[in-house]
Design an enzyme around this catalytic site. Structure first.
Site, PDB file in Angstrom:
ATOM      1  N   SER A 140       0.739  -1.383   0.264  1.00 47.04           N
ATOM      2  CA  SER A 140      -0.004   0.051  -0.187  1.00 47.04           C
ATOM      3  C   SER A 140       0.945   1.391   0.149  1.00 47.04           C
ATOM      4  O   SER A 140       2.202   1.168   0.319  1.00 47.04           O
ATOM      5  CB  SER A 140      -0.893   0.123   1.360  1.00 47.04           C
ATOM      6  OG  SER A 140      -1.438   1.334   1.468  1.00 47.04           O
ATOM      7  N   TYR A 153      -2.586  -1.160  10.248  1.00 51.49           N
ATOM      8  CA  TYR A 153      -2.753  -1.232   8.752  1.00 51.49           C
ATOM      9  C   TYR A 153      -1.353  -0.791   8.306  1.00 51.49           C
ATOM     10  O   TYR A 153      -0.716  -1.493   7.535  1.00 51.49           O
ATOM     11  CB  TYR A 153      -3.654  -0.515   8.257  1.00 51.49           C
ATOM     12  CG  TYR A 153      -3.761  -0.652   6.631  1.00 51.49           C
ATOM     13  CD1 TYR A 153      -4.257  -1.755   6.303  1.00 51.49           C
ATOM     14  CD2 TYR A 153      -3.574   0.249   5.863  1.00 51.49           C
ATOM     15  CE1 TYR A 153      -4.424  -1.967   4.565  1.00 51.49           C
ATOM     16  CE2 TYR A 153      -3.575   0.172   4.438  1.00 51.49           C
ATOM     17  CZ  TYR A 153      -4.088  -0.864   3.862  1.00 51.49           C
ATOM     18  OH  TYR A 153      -4.144  -1.175   2.769  1.00 51.49           O
TER      19      TYR A 153
END
Length: 249
Positions: A140, A153
């Protein structure tokens, strides 16, 4: 030319689904995987209509036995494994570090980090035996930068990049490449859960992207296809960020 055999985890929605469609349209043999059998079987049928052979094998990436069965099943069905895309992931719980618990940590890391590690473990065993292959992990933009209240995350996606680099160095000895993509905001269900479904909230979030829009899953899929191909034959251990310019800021 041998038809490539492609395995995709987290294939039932979003980037994983777009990646499966991209490979199917190119005529690849595909195994799609996820936790929901009905959706997986329907996706496999859709992919066959695009011209490729396709199978669904249910697996939960948090479980070593599931991943062994997934890779073994792929090789049994198609004879080899050429490309693996490790896309299964969760956004987990977004909250302040002071509110996190061992349970919320495990809920994120067991899927995003352990799942990627175990996937590569079994994929690399198959690829080492044949002396070739390419793996693409999905990290990401938050594998490169931080985000308030998103520590779990963010840390998990940093870990995916670390796993990618280490695996690339190990796998180079037997002719396998390992890279990653780092998507920014992409128009998926996960993005809607992440920022909420309000048009105003979404517009404000997207306004932070230098290109002024969210990405399309197909754009990420095309990059994954490139990294998996011979056109990227001298690339390994790299993360390609597709983030509309966020990491350039």
């Amino acid at each position: 030319m041998t038809t490539p055999v492609v395995l995709i985890t987290g294939a039932l929605t979003g980037i994983g689904r777009a990646t499966a469609t991209t490979f199917a349209a190119a005529g690849a043999h595909i195994v799609v995987s996820g936790r929901h059998e009905e959706a997986g079987l329907a996706l496999a049928e859709e992919l066959r209509k695009l011209g490729g052979e396709a199978e669904f094998i249910r697996a939960d990436v948090r479980h070593d036995d599931d991943l062994k069965s997934l890779v073994d099943g792929t090789v049994e069905r198609f004879g080899r494994l050429d490309i693996a895309v490790n896309n299964a992931g969760t956004e987990g719980e977004f909250s302040a570090i002071t509110d996190l618990t061992p349970e919320t940590y495990a809920a994120t890391f067991d899927t995003n980090v352990l799942g990627t590690l175990l996937s590569m473990k079994h994929e690399l065993l198959a690829m080492r035996a044949q002396g070739s292959g390419a793996i693409v992990n999905v990290s990401s933009v938050f594998g490169e930068r931080g985000y308030p209240n998103g520590a779990l995350y963010v840390a998990s996606k940093h870990a995916v990049i670390g796993l990618t680099r280490s695996a690339a160095l190990e796998a180079a000895a037997f002719g396998v490449r390992v890279n990653a993509v780092g998507p920014g905001p992409v128009q998926t269900e996960m993005l809607d859960r992440f920022i909420g479904r309000s048009d105003e909230t979404k517009s404000s979030f997207v306004a932070t992207v230098p290109l002024g829009r969210a990405g399309d899953p197909d754009e990420i899929a095309e990059a994954i296809a490139f990294l998996s191909s011979d056109h990227a034959g001298f690339m390994t251990g790299q993360t390609v960020f597709l983030d509309g310019g966020l990491t350039a800021a």
